[in-house]
Design a protein around this motif. Structure first.
Motif, short mmCIF file in Angstrom:
data_model
loop_
_atom_site.label_atom_id
_atom_site.label_comp_id
_atom_site.label_asym_id
_atom_site.label_seq_id
_atom_site.Cartn_x
_atom_site.Cartn_y
_atom_site.Cartn_z
N ILE A 1 1.78 4.65 12.13
CA ILE A 1 2.49 4.30 10.90
C ILE A 1 3.92 3.88 11.24
O ILE A 1 4.64 4.60 11.95
CB ILE A 1 2.54 5.50 9.92
N ILE A 46 -4.07 2.54 -3.87
CA ILE A 46 -4.25 3.46 -2.73
C ILE A 46 -5.61 4.15 -2.84
O ILE A 46 -6.37 4.24 -1.87
CB ILE A 46 -3.11 4.51 -2.73
N TYR A 48 0.86 -1.19 0.00
CA TYR A 48 0.00 0.00 0.00
C TYR A 48 0.90 1.24 0.00
O TYR A 48 0.70 2.17 -0.78
CB TYR A 48 -0.90 -0.03 1.24
N PHE A 49 1.90 1.25 0.87
CA PHE A 49 2.84 2.40 0.93
C PHE A 49 3.94 2.17 -0.10
O PHE A 49 5.07 1.82 0.22
CB PHE A 49 3.42 2.53 2.35
N THR A 90 5.37 -1.72 4.27
CA THR A 90 4.47 -1.18 3.23
C THR A 90 3.03 -1.65 3.41
O THR A 90 2.16 -1.31 2.60
CB THR A 90 4.93 -1.61 1.81
N PHE A 105 7.71 5.76 4.72
CA PHE A 105 6.54 5.19 4.05
C PHE A 105 5.46 6.21 3.69
O PHE A 105 4.79 6.04 2.67
CB PHE A 105 5.98 4.02 4.88
N ILE A 106 5.29 7.28 4.48
CA ILE A 106 4.23 8.24 4.11
C ILE A 106 4.58 8.98 2.80
O ILE A 106 3.72 9.11 1.92
CB ILE A 106 3.91 9.21 5.27
N SER A 118 -0.05 0.31 10.32
CA SER A 118 0.78 -0.19 9.22
C SER A 118 2.01 -0.92 9.74
O SER A 118 2.41 -0.73 10.90
CB SER A 118 1.22 0.97 8.32
N THR A 125 -3.23 9.38 7.07
CA THR A 125 -2.09 8.77 7.79
C THR A 125 -1.81 9.53 9.08
O THR A 125 -1.21 8.98 10.00
CB THR A 125 -0.80 8.78 6.94
N ARG A 169 5.85 7.92 0.28
CA ARG A 169 5.60 7.04 -0.87
C ARG A 169 4.21 7.27 -1.46
O ARG A 169 3.98 6.99 -2.64
CB ARG A 169 5.71 5.58 -0.43
N LEU A 170 3.28 7.75 -0.63
CA LEU A 170 1.94 8.03 -1.16
C LEU A 170 2.01 9.24 -2.11
O LEU A 170 1.35 9.25 -3.16
CB LEU A 170 0.95 8.28 -0.02
#
Ligand SMILES: C[S@@+](CC[C@H](N)C(=O)[O-])C[C@H]1O[C@@H](n2cnc3c(N)ncnc32)[C@H](O)[C@@H]1O
Length: 320
Positions: free
Chosen positions: A250, A186, A177-178, A206, A256-257, A203, A245, A259-260
């Motif tokens: 997380i 997403i 997802y991430f 990912t 990872f954030i 989370s 998020t 990556r969105l």
């Protein structure tokens, strides 16, 4: 005795925190009669091993309960995935189990080799099927691990055929997802959240863990599909996913954030909206985000594929 540490002997793509997550969920999920644990995207079986071991230790298990693993267990010699298959097979010293059939590589023997102990004892069934051909089991699905499609076009096969088998309280783990290649995944997950079908939980690497609030009906899935046809709406959904998020636990948020946002950049680029890409990048830095080595690597990966892996993916799998 089999332990979770044995999963690390299987070459694979999920991190130790995700291995623990899958094991703990499969061990603790309450199972009703005829329930299954379903996985899409098993590769050599690392994640399947964690789920199967968890099921083995689940106190509510009876002999009808199984992990059901769906994967084509094959890819094109010249596609996006062949490099990973070869590299991971080398790492596990199982290259001899990869079969070349014309222009395809078949890795189902590798999976059989690592998961034999569970399949011979009736804890695991696996299906060498493309997603487009995959059909659900009888009974409900208590836990679902989604680790094959990164695109909504393929996720749809799971939505339409398998989601109606989830019940209130079932858990779904959306792996990758991430991930900067998961823009439409997403957005689709965000529609489920926005319309009240699921709650986001937390989370691990990912993976996003969600709980199902109410059973899905085909008509509801159609309404979700209509929202996904609107590209501007997809961009807005990714923005909402980023905002959401803020209220979640997380894992390693600095990695990872962002990556969105990268997924949004990837999607914009694929749509040819290059000016918008530059605006998103400026906003990203103007709102206090800092570069780190992982983000640079992610961005280089996006650039190295010209911001799209769709054509390569279409060589590997049957697509709608
Ligand atoms: C990232 S790997 C899974 C990694 C694995 N869960 C692990 O623990 O190492 C993704 C897998 O999804 C499968 N896959 C991707 N798209 C698919 C499709 N459309 N139909 C069937 N399998 C697919 C690939 O064959 C691949 O084995």
């Amino acid at each position: 005795m089999m332990t979770l540490a044995d999963a690390r002997q299987i070459p694979g793509m999920i991190e130790p925190v995700e291995q623990e997550l899958l094991f703990n969920l499969a061990r603790s999920i309450p199972l009703n009669s005829e329930d299954s644990i379903v996985e899409f995207g098993s590769f050599f079986g690392r994640s399947t091993y964690c789920l199967s071991l968890g099921l083995q230790e689940n106190p509510t298990r009876n002999p009808t309960h199984k992990v059901r693993a769906f994967d084509s267990f094959s890819c094109a010699v010249n596609g996006a995935f062949a490099g990973h298959v070869t590299q991971f097979a080398k790492a596990g010293n199982v290259e001899n189990l990869i079969k070349r059939q014309e222009d395809r590589l078949d890795f189902s023997e590798v999976f059989r080799h690592y998961l034999r102990n569970f399949s011979t004892r009736g804890l695991l069934d696996f299906y060498q099927w493309e997603l487009s051909d995959s059909q659900p089991p009888a009974g409900n699905i208590a836990l679902m691990h989604v680790d094959s499609p990164k695109f909504y076009d393929e996720l749809k096969f799971i939505f339409y055929r398998f989601f109606p088998k989830l019940r209130a309280g079932s858990k779904i783990v959306f792996q990758d997802y991430f991930y900067h290649w998961s823009a439409t995944l997403i957005a689709a997950v965000q529609v489920l959240k926005k319309d009240g079908w699921i709650n986001y939980e937390y989370s691990a690497a990912t993976s996003l863990v969600v709980t199902v609030n109410k059973p899905f009906q085909a008509a509801d899935l159609l309404a979700i599909d209509l929202q996904m046809q609107d590209k501007a709406a997809v961009l807005g959904l990714i923005d909402s996913a980023i905002s959401d998020t803020r209220s979640l636990r997380i894992d390693r948020p600095e990695v990872f954030i962002p990556r969105l946002t990268f997924a949004k950049i990837q999607y914009l680029w694929e749509l040819g909206l290059h000016q918008e890409v530059t605006r998103v990048i400026s906003d990203f830095f103007n709102t206090g985000n800092a570069l780190n080595l992982q983000l640079v690597d992610d961005f280089i990966e996006l650039m190295s594929y010209g911001f799209s892996i769709r054509k390569l993916y279409e060589l590997d799998h049957q697509t709608p």
